[in-house]
Design a protein around this motif. Structure first.
Motif, PDB file in Angstrom:
ATOM      1  N   LYS A  55       0.821  -1.216   0.000  1.00  0.00           N
ATOM      2  CA  LYS A  55       0.000   0.000   0.000  1.00  0.00           C
ATOM      3  C   LYS A  55       0.857   1.270   0.000  1.00  0.00           C
ATOM      4  O   LYS A  55       0.600   2.221   0.734  1.00  0.00           O
ATOM      5  N   ARG A  56       1.886   1.259  -0.846  1.00  0.00           N
ATOM      6  CA  ARG A  56       2.750   2.430  -1.005  1.00  0.00           C
ATOM      7  C   ARG A  56       2.446   3.115  -2.324  1.00  0.00           C
ATOM      8  O   ARG A  56       2.169   2.460  -3.341  1.00  0.00           O
ATOM      9  N   LEU A  57       2.527   4.448  -2.327  1.00  0.00           N
ATOM     10  CA  LEU A  57       2.298   5.210  -3.550  1.00  0.00           C
ATOM     11  C   LEU A  57       3.621   5.434  -4.279  1.00  0.00           C
ATOM     12  O   LEU A  57       4.671   5.617  -3.646  1.00  0.00           O
ATOM     13  N   ALA A  58       3.562   5.406  -5.609  1.00  0.00           N
ATOM     14  CA  ALA A  58       4.758   5.623  -6.416  1.00  0.00           C
ATOM     15  C   ALA A  58       4.365   6.341  -7.699  1.00  0.00           C
ATOM     16  O   ALA A  58       3.247   6.194  -8.196  1.00  0.00           O
ATOM     17  N   VAL A  59       5.302   7.133  -8.241  1.00  0.00           N
ATOM     18  CA  VAL A  59       5.063   7.825  -9.508  1.00  0.00           C
ATOM     19  C   VAL A  59       5.459   6.904 -10.656  1.00  0.00           C
ATOM     20  O   VAL A  59       6.430   6.149 -10.562  1.00  0.00           O
ATOM     21  N   GLU A  60       4.673   6.953 -11.736  1.00  0.00           N
ATOM     22  CA  GLU A  60       4.896   6.067 -12.884  1.00  0.00           C
ATOM     23  C   GLU A  60       4.694   6.854 -14.178  1.00  0.00           C
ATOM     24  O   GLU A  60       4.022   7.896 -14.193  1.00  0.00           O
ATOM     25  N   ASN A  61       5.232   6.316 -15.258  1.00  0.00           N
ATOM     26  CA  ASN A  61       4.928   6.844 -16.584  1.00  0.00           C
ATOM     27  C   ASN A  61       3.451   6.578 -16.895  1.00  0.00           C
ATOM     28  O   ASN A  61       2.987   5.442 -16.797  1.00  0.00           O
ATOM     29  N   CYS A  62       2.725   7.613 -17.279  1.00  0.00           N
ATOM     30  CA  CYS A  62       1.274   7.505 -17.460  1.00  0.00           C
ATOM     31  C   CYS A  62       0.869   6.553 -18.577  1.00  0.00           C
ATOM     32  O   CYS A  62      -0.296   6.119 -18.632  1.00  0.00           O
ATOM     33  N   GLN A  63       1.799   6.212 -19.479  1.00  0.00           N
ATOM     34  CA  GLN A  63       1.472   5.325 -20.594  1.00  0.00           C
ATOM     35  C   GLN A  63       1.604   3.845 -20.237  1.00  0.00           C
ATOM     36  O   GLN A  63       1.201   2.980 -21.014  1.00  0.00           O
ATOM     37  N   THR A  64       2.150   3.552 -19.062  1.00  0.00           N
ATOM     38  CA  THR A  64       2.302   2.163 -18.642  1.00  0.00           C
ATOM     39  C   THR A  64       0.930   1.541 -18.399  1.00  0.00           C
ATOM     40  O   THR A  64       0.011   2.205 -17.920  1.00  0.00           O
ATOM     41  N   LEU A  65       0.791   0.272 -18.743  1.00  0.00           N
ATOM     42  CA  LEU A  65      -0.465  -0.435 -18.518  1.00  0.00           C
ATOM     43  C   LEU A  65      -0.474  -1.041 -17.117  1.00  0.00           C
ATOM     44  O   LEU A  65       0.432  -1.790 -16.748  1.00  0.00           O
ATOM     45  N   HIS A  66      -1.509  -0.696 -16.346  1.00  0.00           N
ATOM     46  CA  HIS A  66      -1.668  -1.232 -14.986  1.00  0.00           C
ATOM     47  C   HIS A  66      -3.141  -1.524 -14.730  1.00  0.00           C
ATOM     48  O   HIS A  66      -4.028  -0.946 -15.384  1.00  0.00           O
ATOM     49  N   PRO A  67      -3.439  -2.400 -13.747  1.00  0.00           N
ATOM     50  CA  PRO A  67      -4.810  -2.455 -13.234  1.00  0.00           C
ATOM     51  C   PRO A  67      -5.146  -1.088 -12.629  1.00  0.00           C
ATOM     52  O   PRO A  67      -4.250  -0.248 -12.436  1.00  0.00           O
ATOM     53  N   PHE A  68      -6.411  -0.859 -12.289  1.00  0.00           N
ATOM     54  CA  PHE A  68      -6.763   0.461 -11.766  1.00  0.00           C
ATOM     55  C   PHE A  68      -7.923   0.361 -10.788  1.00  0.00           C
ATOM     56  O   PHE A  68      -8.603  -0.665 -10.683  1.00  0.00           O
ATOM     57  N   PHE A  69      -8.111   1.458 -10.064  1.00  0.00           N
ATOM     58  CA  PHE A  69      -8.999   1.484  -8.904  1.00  0.00           C
ATOM     59  C   PHE A  69     -10.016   2.606  -9.091  1.00  0.00           C
ATOM     60  O   PHE A  69      -9.664   3.786  -9.055  1.00  0.00           O
ATOM     61  N   CYS A  70     -11.286   2.243  -9.350  1.00  0.00           N
ATOM     62  CA  CYS A  70     -12.353   3.225  -9.558  1.00  0.00           C
ATOM     63  C   CYS A  70     -13.119   3.466  -8.254  1.00  0.00           C
ATOM     64  O   CYS A  70     -13.062   2.663  -7.319  1.00  0.00           O
ATOM     65  N   MET A  71     -13.866   4.547  -8.234  1.00  0.00           N
ATOM     66  CA  MET A  71     -14.749   4.794  -7.099  1.00  0.00           C
ATOM     67  C   MET A  71     -16.100   5.296  -7.607  1.00  0.00           C
ATOM     68  O   MET A  71     -16.232   5.801  -8.721  1.00  0.00           O
ATOM     69  N   ASN A  72     -17.107   5.124  -6.754  1.00  0.00           N
ATOM     70  CA  ASN A  72     -18.450   5.603  -7.044  1.00  0.00           C
ATOM     71  C   ASN A  72     -19.086   6.053  -5.735  1.00  0.00           C
ATOM     72  O   ASN A  72     -18.625   5.676  -4.652  1.00  0.00           O
ATOM     73  N   ASP A  73     -20.129   6.874  -5.797  1.00  0.00           N
ATOM     74  CA  ASP A  73     -20.800   7.295  -4.577  1.00  0.00           C
ATOM     75  C   ASP A  73     -22.287   7.506  -4.829  1.00  0.00           C
ATOM     76  O   ASP A  73     -22.786   7.276  -5.932  1.00  0.00           O
ATOM     77  N   ASN A  74     -22.995   7.902  -3.795  1.00  0.00           N
ATOM     78  CA  ASN A  74     -24.446   8.092  -3.878  1.00  0.00           C
ATOM     79  C   ASN A  74     -24.837   9.564  -3.846  1.00  0.00           C
ATOM     80  O   ASN A  74     -25.933   9.926  -3.429  1.00  0.00           O
ATOM     81  N   VAL A  75     -23.916  10.443  -4.290  1.00  0.00           N
ATOM     82  CA  VAL A  75     -24.125  11.896  -4.214  1.00  0.00           C
ATOM     83  C   VAL A  75     -24.491  12.449  -5.587  1.00  0.00           C
ATOM     84  O   VAL A  75     -23.937  12.043  -6.608  1.00  0.00           O
TER      85      VAL A  75
END
Length: 362
Positions: free
Chosen positions: A228-248
């Motif tokens: 659970k560490r944050l790191a900077v990456e090249n934006c063109q790299t392919l990675h899984p990703f984490f979306c969010m949604n809410d009830n607002v």
């Protein structure tokens, strides 16, 4: 006299509403935020587009405690199983291992390649479109030793990648599936460089916590699945990703507080959901809501906070957790608004002022 009558009628409606909703399970909280871990690969911009189309946005992570809470250990990796010339499932080494399919998998004729899905110690096989971007499970030939690549690629690219390192896509019996274990891999979140500072995709609020250093050609941020560490990456790299949604729902119409209240209540007339003005807790939840209102047409937005009798209350019956509200606000300033520029407080405002407002569903 008329204004007193209107206030009394409003008060009576609130009493009826409070009796209907009952007691809050959690003080002040009506906000519901869900996260979705997408296990196929996109570059950062495409991940953002996907999340905005299907959910709300890429996830915002406020601090380390928040980062530690989501479960991100699931992954999927290409294996040496695909549909052959007769459209039957075949292992690339020609052997006839039993296939431990997940429920209802392996039946879609449009999905011609297979991945191994890992969740805790639960391992199952899934059929997928061969062009999906996923990790690759490469195996030393004539050995059970298997590694998971940190790069994401199509099935044919994965097969070629394994061959370049003198390995092959993994094949295995059901008993040998235990070689697949927990992996610490990067996942895109909503933090990125924008106008020379680190900002969150949802609302473009500047990050104040993580204090990441800029790096050449690395303008987007990942969180690792295990540490659970944050790191900077090249934006063109392919990675899984984490979306969010809410009830607002941010309603960009200018209304008085009472008109906003009636508008929210009316949203549920033709729906199984009910709606009301939003109640908020101080802290991270308040900061989240401030991010959500950056696109409002007014500097402040109405919430469901109202001064009635001799106390502040949320009209949905939740407990008020803010400690800096005026104990005796001036006459007329009996309604609560959140500002785009105040990440900690709710302000007492004249209820007749016309502002955008926040509804929520439940």
């Amino acid at each position: 006299m008329m204004s007193i009558l209107i206030t009394l009628m409003t008060f009576l409606r609130f009493l009826l509403f409070l009796s209907a909703v009952g007691t809050a399970a959690e003080p002040g909280s009506a906000l519901s935020v869900e996260h979705k871990h997408m296990k196929f690969g996109h570059n950062w911009k495409d991940a953002q587009k996907f999340c905005r189309k299907n959910y709300l946005d890429l996830a915002t992570i406020y601090n380390q405690e928040h980062a530690n809470s989501p479960f991100l250990l699931e992954y999927k990796a290409w294996i040496g199983l695909h549909r052959g010339k007769q459209n039957d499932w075949e292992w690339i080494d020609g052997r006839d291992y039993e296939i431990k399919w997940a429920s209802n998998e392996g039946k879609n004729n449009g999905e011609k390649c297979a991945v191994l899905g890992y969740r805790y110690n639960n391992r199952k096989i899934y059929s997928r479109d061969c062009e999906m971007k996923s990790f690759a499970a490469c195996q030393i030939i004539n050995s059970s030793s298997t590694t998971i690549t940190q790069e994401m690629m199509s099935w044919s690219e994965a097969k070629e990648h394994c061959m370049k390192i003198s390995q092959e896509l993994a094949t295995f019996t059901e008993e040998e599936m235990t070689v697949f274990s927990q992996q610490d891999f990067p996942i895109w979140i909503g933090l990125h460089r924008h106008d020379s500072s680190w900002k969150w995709s949802s609302g473009l609020q500047e990050d104040k916590y993580w204090k990441l250093e800029p790096s050449d050609n690395k303008d987007c941020v990942t969180i690792t699945s295990v540490t659970k560490r944050l790191a900077v990456e090249n934006c063109q790299t392919l990675h899984p990703f984490f979306c969010m949604n809410d009830n607002v729902i941010l309603v960009k119409e200018k209304k008085s507080w009472e008109e906003a209240f009636e508008h929210c209540r009316g949203l549920g007339l033709n729906s199984n959901l009910r709606f009301n003005l939003l109640s908020v807790k101080p802290g991270d939840e308040h900061k989240y809501v401030v991010n959500r209102v950056t696109e409002a047409d007014t500097e402040e937005v109405w919430t469901g906070l109202r001064f009635l009798g001799d106390e502040w209350l949320w009209i949905n019956g939740k407990d008020v957790s803010y400690t800096d509200l005026l104990k005796c606000p001036p006459l007329g300033r009996h309604c609560g608004a959140i500002s785009k520029n105040d990440r900690s407080n709710v302000a007492a405002r004249d209820c007749l002022e016309r502002k955008n407002f926040l509804c929520y569903s439940y």
